[in-house]
Design a protein around this motif. Structure first.
Motif, short mmCIF file in Angstrom:
data_model
loop_
_atom_site.label_atom_id
_atom_site.label_comp_id
_atom_site.label_asym_id
_atom_site.label_seq_id
_atom_site.Cartn_x
_atom_site.Cartn_y
_atom_site.Cartn_z
N THR A 1 -55.65 57.67 30.76
CA THR A 1 -55.49 57.32 32.17
C THR A 1 -54.35 56.33 32.36
OG1 THR A 1 -57.84 57.71 32.58
CG2 THR A 1 -56.67 56.32 34.18
N VAL A 2 -54.30 55.32 31.52
CA VAL A 2 -53.22 54.32 31.62
C VAL A 2 -51.87 54.97 31.33
CG1 VAL A 2 -52.26 52.22 30.59
CG2 VAL A 2 -54.70 52.36 31.12
N ALA A 3 -51.82 55.81 30.30
CA ALA A 3 -50.57 56.49 29.96
C ALA A 3 -50.11 57.37 31.11
CB ALA A 3 -50.74 57.32 28.69
N GLY A 4 -51.04 58.11 31.72
CA GLY A 4 -50.68 58.96 32.86
C GLY A 4 -50.18 58.15 34.03
N PHE A 5 -50.84 57.02 34.29
CA PHE A 5 -50.42 56.13 35.37
C PHE A 5 -48.99 55.65 35.14
CE2 PHE A 5 -49.93 51.82 37.03
CZ PHE A 5 -50.31 51.97 38.34
N LEU A 6 -48.70 55.22 33.93
CA LEU A 6 -47.36 54.73 33.61
C LEU A 6 -46.32 55.84 33.72
CD1 LEU A 6 -48.13 52.47 30.52
CD2 LEU A 6 -47.55 51.72 32.83
N PRO B 1 -38.32 60.27 34.38
CA PRO B 1 -38.71 61.27 33.38
C PRO B 1 -38.26 60.97 31.96
CG PRO B 1 -37.98 62.35 35.38
CD PRO B 1 -37.71 60.88 35.56
N ALA B 2 -37.07 60.42 31.82
CA ALA B 2 -36.57 60.11 30.47
C ALA B 2 -37.45 59.07 29.77
CB ALA B 2 -35.14 59.63 30.54
N LEU B 3 -37.94 58.12 30.52
CA LEU B 3 -38.82 57.10 29.94
C LEU B 3 -40.24 57.62 29.78
CD1 LEU B 3 -37.66 53.86 31.76
CD2 LEU B 3 -37.18 54.56 29.42
N ALA B 4 -40.68 58.44 30.72
CA ALA B 4 -42.05 58.95 30.69
C ALA B 4 -42.30 59.74 29.41
CB ALA B 4 -42.32 59.81 31.91
N SER B 5 -41.33 60.52 28.97
CA SER B 5 -41.51 61.29 27.74
C SER B 5 -41.64 60.38 26.52
CB SER B 5 -40.36 62.28 27.54
OG SER B 5 -39.15 61.59 27.31
N ASP C 1 -45.38 59.29 25.60
CA ASP C 1 -46.11 60.19 24.70
C ASP C 1 -45.70 59.96 23.25
OD1 ASP C 1 -47.69 61.52 26.60
OD2 ASP C 1 -46.05 62.90 27.07
N ASN C 2 -44.40 59.84 23.01
CA ASN C 2 -43.93 59.59 21.65
C ASN C 2 -44.47 58.27 21.11
OD1 ASN C 2 -42.47 61.96 21.63
ND2 ASN C 2 -40.57 60.98 22.26
N LEU D 1 -47.23 56.69 21.98
CA LEU D 1 -48.66 56.78 21.72
C LEU D 1 -48.97 57.61 20.48
CD1 LEU D 1 -50.04 57.12 25.35
CD2 LEU D 1 -50.03 55.09 23.88
N LYS D 2 -48.09 58.54 20.16
CA LYS D 2 -48.26 59.35 18.94
C LYS D 2 -47.78 58.59 17.70
CE LYS D 2 -47.30 63.62 21.36
NZ LYS D 2 -46.26 64.65 21.51
N GLY D 3 -47.05 57.51 17.91
CA GLY D 3 -46.51 56.75 16.79
C GLY D 3 -45.15 57.23 16.36
N ASP D 4 -44.48 58.03 17.21
CA ASP D 4 -43.17 58.58 16.88
C ASP D 4 -42.01 57.72 17.36
OD1 ASP D 4 -44.49 60.74 15.84
OD2 ASP D 4 -44.25 61.97 17.63
N ALA D 5 -42.31 56.64 18.06
CA ALA D 5 -41.23 55.81 18.60
C ALA D 5 -40.50 55.09 17.47
CB ALA D 5 -41.80 54.79 19.58
N GLU D 6 -39.27 54.75 17.72
CA GLU D 6 -38.51 53.98 16.74
C GLU D 6 -39.24 52.67 16.46
OE1 GLU D 6 -34.39 53.43 17.60
OE2 GLU D 6 -34.19 55.49 18.34
N GLY D 7 -39.21 52.25 15.24
CA GLY D 7 -39.89 51.02 14.87
C GLY D 7 -41.34 51.26 14.48
N GLY D 8 -41.74 52.51 14.35
CA GLY D 8 -43.06 52.79 13.83
C GLY D 8 -44.11 53.06 14.88
N GLY D 9 -43.97 52.55 16.09
CA GLY D 9 -44.91 52.85 17.16
C GLY D 9 -46.32 52.39 16.92
N GLY D 10 -46.91 52.82 15.83
CA GLY D 10 -48.26 52.41 15.51
C GLY D 10 -49.33 53.30 16.09
N GLY D 11 -48.94 54.39 16.73
CA GLY D 11 -49.92 55.31 17.28
C GLY D 11 -50.74 54.69 18.39
N ILE D 12 -51.81 55.34 18.70
CA ILE D 12 -52.65 54.94 19.84
C ILE D 12 -53.26 53.56 19.63
CG2 ILE D 12 -54.86 55.97 19.22
CD1 ILE D 12 -53.34 56.79 22.46
N ALA D 13 -53.67 53.26 18.40
CA ALA D 13 -54.29 51.96 18.15
C ALA D 13 -53.29 50.83 18.35
CB ALA D 13 -54.86 51.93 16.73
N GLY D 14 -52.09 51.00 17.84
CA GLY D 14 -51.07 49.98 18.03
C GLY D 14 -50.64 49.86 19.48
#
Length: 68
Positions: free
Chosen positions: A21-26, A32-36, A39-40, A42-55
């Motif tokens: 819900t929070v992710a959808g709100f954001l 659009p470029a930031l919105a995509s 998802d990355n 929250l999956k942990g695919d962001a640069e710097g490791g992301g940490g996935g949903i828990a992080g």
């Protein structure tokens, strides 16, 4: 997801719903470029490791003035 559930005192299923819900709100309020990237992140695919949903839980809290 366990971190979110533990911190909020809710079930894992409720935590998943809350994070989605929070992710959808954001994403609805971002260009659009930031919105995509949400998802990355929250999956942990962001640069710097992301940490996935828990992080993400702690990092999102930090974005809004909460504790990390």
């Amino acid at each position: 997801m366990n971190l979110v559930a533990e911190k909020a005192g809710i079930t894992t299923a409720q935590a998943q719903t809350a994070v989605n819900t929070v992710a959808g709100f954001l994403k609805d309020r971002m260009p659009p470029a930031l919105a995509s990237q949400v998802d990355n992140y929250l999956k942990g695919d962001a640069e710097g490791g992301g940490g996935g949903i828990a992080g993400a839980a702690g990092k999102l809290g930090g974005m809004f003035g909460g504790k990390k």
